[in-house]
Design a protein around this motif. Structure first.
Motif: not given
Length: 362
Positions: A183-186, A294-298, A322-331
């Motif tokens: 898992a990678t959080a960016v 998994a990747v989360l980009i914040v 491999y898109t199901a475990n990828k997410e872009l989150m905007i704060i």
């Protein structure tokens, strides 16, 4: 005879000096640089009573010794094996700043973590100082995974990474090569190769601008060799820039008590004037759409760097299986530096990070 004796003495002294500068890592037999590590607590945040801390070192595959702060929860899992997270960034910061804060907070949430100084910076080794390299810096993250994978109290199948700012791009690049990372959080990411080749907001995306940048950096290389040193390019000004630009936001973090640190090149003298050479001839994230983990980009809604995170996310999921475990989150309302330490609005989504790593390091 006298000349021979002098030569032998000089050789012996040189060898003694060299051996004193290195020690062998008993784990892998690699010679480790003897680093000068600060013993007192000198972070920009306080140590929690629920977390223990110690300094650790390890070597990367370029032979550079890296320094890190390890944060371990005082309450161990029932099986004695922690899930672990390696953290680095922002680009030009040190582990006593934002990366340490992230590592410390995630340790409070049950993870064994390390925040490390990249090669050539902070307390880590490598010469000349204040250089960077997309290859070596990706390797730095992989070396951190090597280290964590071999700790007796870490489950090597439960390792993640967090990259902040320019190290967000490096983290995503590492996720593209290192299948041990689950898992990678960016966070508030930069693509440093895009900045080096196109400038901010791609305003210098033309052959002439790139050529002139190459002329300038190579002139600086010639001068560095001739003078026997690697001068820095200069950091943020001593006086705060007017307005609320992203440069003034950087100043508010790096030049004030909020985030200042004496070893941080962003807080002081800046990168070496030739530091961008490798990035100017490189494209990061080439195979990001093949990342299976998994990747989360914040990003912050008002972050000047938001476009880089959105592009990275779109390229990662474009033509990908491999898109199901990828997410872009905007704060909402957050700027770039708000995700360094939370800013005035406590903008770092700690609960989301915990949820993300719990779901993917299980």
């Amino acid at each position: 005879m006298k000349k021979t004796l002098k030569l032998l003495c000089a050789t012996a002294l040189a060898l003694a000096s060299l051996s004193s500068a290195f020690a062998k890592d008993a784990k892998n037999g690699v010679k480790m640089e003897k680093l000068k590590l600060e013993k007192k607590w000198d972070k920009t945040f306080a140590l929690s009573d629920s977390v223990s801390h110690k300094k650790v070192t390890f070597t990367n595959h370029f032979g550079i010794t890296l320094a890190a702060d390890m944060y371990t929860p005082k309450s161990a899992p029932a099986n004695g094996k922690f899930a672990a997270i390696a953290v680095s960034g922002p680009f030009g910061a040190v582990k006593e700043q934002a990366s340490g804060l992230y590592a410390h907070e995630m340790a409070k949430r049950g993870y064994l973590t390390i925040a490390f100084d990249p090669s050539f910076t902070g307390e880590s080794g490598g010469q000349p100082r204040y250089m960077n390299s997309p290859d070596i810096n990706t390797e730095d993250f992989q070396a951190a995974v090597d280290f964590l994978s071999n700790l007796p109290n870490v489950d090597p199948e439960k390792i993640g990474i967090i990259g902040i700012c320019g190290w967000g791009g490096m983290a995503l690049n590492t996720a593209g090569i290192d299948t041990r990372i689950k898992a990678t959080a960016v966070m508030t990411m930069y693509d440093m190769s895009r900045i080096a080749n196109k400038g901010y907001f791609d305003e210098n995306d033309n052959e002439e601008s790139r050529y002139q940048a190459r002329v300038a950096v190579n002139k600086a290389r010639t001068e560095s060799f001739a003078n026997g040193n690697y001068p820095t390019a200069g950091g943020l000004p001593e006086e705060r820039p007017e307005g609320d630009t992203f440069f003034s936001q950087y100043w508010d973090y790096y030049k004030t008590g909020r985030g200042y640190h004496p070893r941080s090149l962003n807080s002081n003298m800046g990168w070496a004037s030739t530091a961008s050479t490798s990035l100017m001839n490189t494209s990061l994230l080439t195979y990001s759409n093949e990342i299976r983990s998994a990747v989360l980009i914040v990003h912050g809604e008002k972050a000047h760097s938001r476009y880089m995170g959105e592009t990275a996310y779109n390229n990662m999921v474009k033509d990908s299986k491999y898109t199901a475990n990828k997410e872009l989150m905007i704060i909402p309302e957050a700027t770039h530096c708000d995700l360094y330490d939370g800013g005035k609005g406590n903008f770092i989504p700690w609960e989301k990070l915990q949820e993300f790593f719990e779901a993917n390091l299980k």
